[in-house]
Design an enzyme around this catalytic site. Structure first.
Site, short mmCIF file in Angstrom:
data_model
loop_
_atom_site.label_atom_id
_atom_site.label_comp_id
_atom_site.label_asym_id
_atom_site.label_seq_id
_atom_site.Cartn_x
_atom_site.Cartn_y
_atom_site.Cartn_z
N GLU A 162 -8.98 -6.05 -20.92
CA GLU A 162 -7.69 -6.59 -21.38
C GLU A 162 -6.62 -6.29 -20.33
OE1 GLU A 162 -4.78 -6.04 -25.24
OE2 GLU A 162 -6.65 -4.94 -25.12
N LEU A 163 -5.99 -7.30 -19.77
CA LEU A 163 -5.04 -7.12 -18.67
C LEU A 163 -3.92 -6.14 -19.05
CD1 LEU A 163 -4.11 -8.05 -15.82
CD2 LEU A 163 -2.68 -9.74 -17.02
N GLY B 207 0.78 -1.23 0.00
CA GLY B 207 0.00 0.00 0.00
C GLY B 207 0.81 1.28 0.00
N SER B 208 2.04 1.23 -0.55
CA SER B 208 2.81 2.48 -0.57
C SER B 208 2.22 3.48 -1.56
CB SER B 208 4.29 2.22 -0.88
OG SER B 208 4.47 1.81 -2.21
N ASN B 209 1.60 2.99 -2.63
CA ASN B 209 0.92 3.91 -3.56
C ASN B 209 -0.30 4.55 -2.91
OD1 ASN B 209 2.14 4.05 -6.41
ND2 ASN B 209 2.30 1.89 -5.88
N ARG C 280 -14.62 -16.26 -10.04
CA ARG C 280 -14.17 -14.88 -10.19
C ARG C 280 -15.34 -13.92 -10.39
NH1 ARG C 280 -9.45 -13.04 -11.37
NH2 ARG C 280 -8.65 -15.02 -12.18
N SER D 277 3.55 2.87 -15.78
CA SER D 277 2.48 3.43 -16.61
C SER D 277 1.19 3.55 -15.80
CB SER D 277 2.18 2.50 -17.79
OG SER D 277 3.35 2.24 -18.55
N MET E 65 -3.74 -7.12 -7.10
CA MET E 65 -3.06 -8.18 -7.83
C MET E 65 -4.00 -9.21 -8.45
SD MET E 65 -0.12 -6.99 -7.62
CE MET E 65 0.93 -8.25 -8.32
N ASN F 201 -5.27 2.14 -13.28
CA ASN F 201 -4.31 1.19 -12.69
C ASN F 201 -2.90 1.74 -12.85
OD1 ASN F 201 -3.30 -1.36 -11.66
ND2 ASN F 201 -2.76 -1.90 -13.77
N HIS G 210 0.94 0.41 -13.26
CA HIS G 210 1.63 -0.83 -13.62
C HIS G 210 3.13 -0.54 -13.76
CE1 HIS G 210 2.14 -4.80 -15.37
NE2 HIS G 210 2.91 -4.24 -16.28
N GLU H 266 6.66 5.97 -9.25
CA GLU H 266 5.26 5.53 -9.31
C GLU H 266 4.39 6.41 -8.41
OE1 GLU H 266 4.27 1.42 -8.67
OE2 GLU H 266 6.15 0.76 -9.50
C1 GRF Z 1 3.61 -1.32 -7.43
O1 GRF Z 1 4.86 -1.54 -7.99
C2 GRF Z 1 2.56 -1.25 -8.51
O2 GRF Z 1 3.00 -0.67 -9.69
C3 GRF Z 1 2.28 -2.71 -8.73
O3 GRF Z 1 2.34 -3.30 -7.48
C4 GRF Z 1 3.17 -2.51 -6.61
C5 GRF Z 1 2.35 -2.14 -5.45
O4 GRF Z 1 3.07 -1.49 -4.44
N1 GRF Z 1 1.04 -2.87 -9.46
P1 GRF Z 1 2.32 -0.89 -3.19
O5 GRF Z 1 1.42 -1.99 -2.61
O6 GRF Z 1 1.51 0.29 -3.64
O7 GRF Z 1 3.40 -0.50 -2.22
#
Ligand code: GRF
Length: 236
Positions: free
Chosen positions: A158-159, A27-29, A80, A151, A105, A122, A124, A189
């Protein structure tokens, strides 16, 4: 002397964008969004943080920030489609304007995504269209790439294939490992995510019939993060 129409203090501000975040892990983002909001750099209201993992640190970060959380276990659903139907209906109950996948994920069922077209993004860790899916740092190193990056894109069925919004590049250094690349990219990011959400919150960026539009003009190419700012065709 300024007239009321010219006075920025009196001009109508858009209401804060309501954002729900889906995250599976660290969860750093998410934290980057929380910090930007707390520091007054991002006019959003975080209405929910949801996860497919009850022990995701992202949920703890949200709780500490006083954001509502939701954890749903995929194993409790037969498939799913039923998991995603339940998840997205629970998310919809919080009425977000935007859903941000930040380290979420799981592949999402196409039917669950339908209602969210243009309202789900998203982040990525690759320079899409290169390296969709997992192990992006490993694959960039194996290919001998000298440039790597991250990105932001709108999510489609589409994944990692939806319309690109913006990218951040980093150089691959001699001796880089998966871990060193991942760590260096993560800082970029965080900035990329916040900058993109900022544009959406300002109602400057959206997905239209002609593709991703900034200030009403279709982007000829994804925006690029330079320093702390997004630049590109008409990113003013
Ligand atoms: C990040 O690198 C993001 O691009 C990818 O998974 C990672 C998640 O990191 N999809 P965090 O959980 O936000 O720290």
């Amino acid at each position: 002397m300024t007239t009321p129409a010219e006075d920025p203090a009196l001009s109508p501000q858009p209401s804060p964008l309501k954002v729900a975040v889906l995250a599976s892990g660290r969860g750093s983002n998410l934290q980057a969004l929380l910090d930007a909001r707390r520091e007054g750099r991002l006019a959003i209201e975080l209405v929910l943080v949801a996860s497919d993992k009850a022990d995701a640190p992202a949920l703890r970060r949200a709780e500490e920030a006083g954001i509502p959380t939701l954890a749903l276990a995929p194993k409790a659903y037969p498939d799913r489609a039923s998991f995603d139907a339940e998840l997205f209906s629970r998310v919809a109950a919080h009425a977000p304007d935007l859903i941000v996948l930040a380290g979420y994920m799981r592949v999402i069922d196409a039917a669950a995504l339908e209602a969210w077209s243009g309202r789900i993004i998203n982040i990525h860790p690759s320079l899409l269209p290169k390296y969709r899916g997992l192990h992006t740092h490993r694959r960039a190193l194996a290919a001998g790439d000298t440039l790597h990056g991250a990105s932001m894109h709108f999510v489609t069925a589409e994944l990692d294939g939806g319309p690109l919004i913006a990218q951040a590049e980093i150089h691959v250094h001699p001796g880089d490992t998966e871990d060193s690349l991942a760590e260096r990219l993560l800082h970029r990011e965080h900035r990329l995510l916040v900058a993109c959400v900022e544009l959406i919150a300002a109602r400057r960026l959206l997905l239209g019939a002609a593709g991703v539009c900034l200030d009403g003009v279709p982007l000829p190419a994804p925006l690029r993060l330079e320093g702390e700012r997004l630049v590109g065709a008409s990113a003013g």
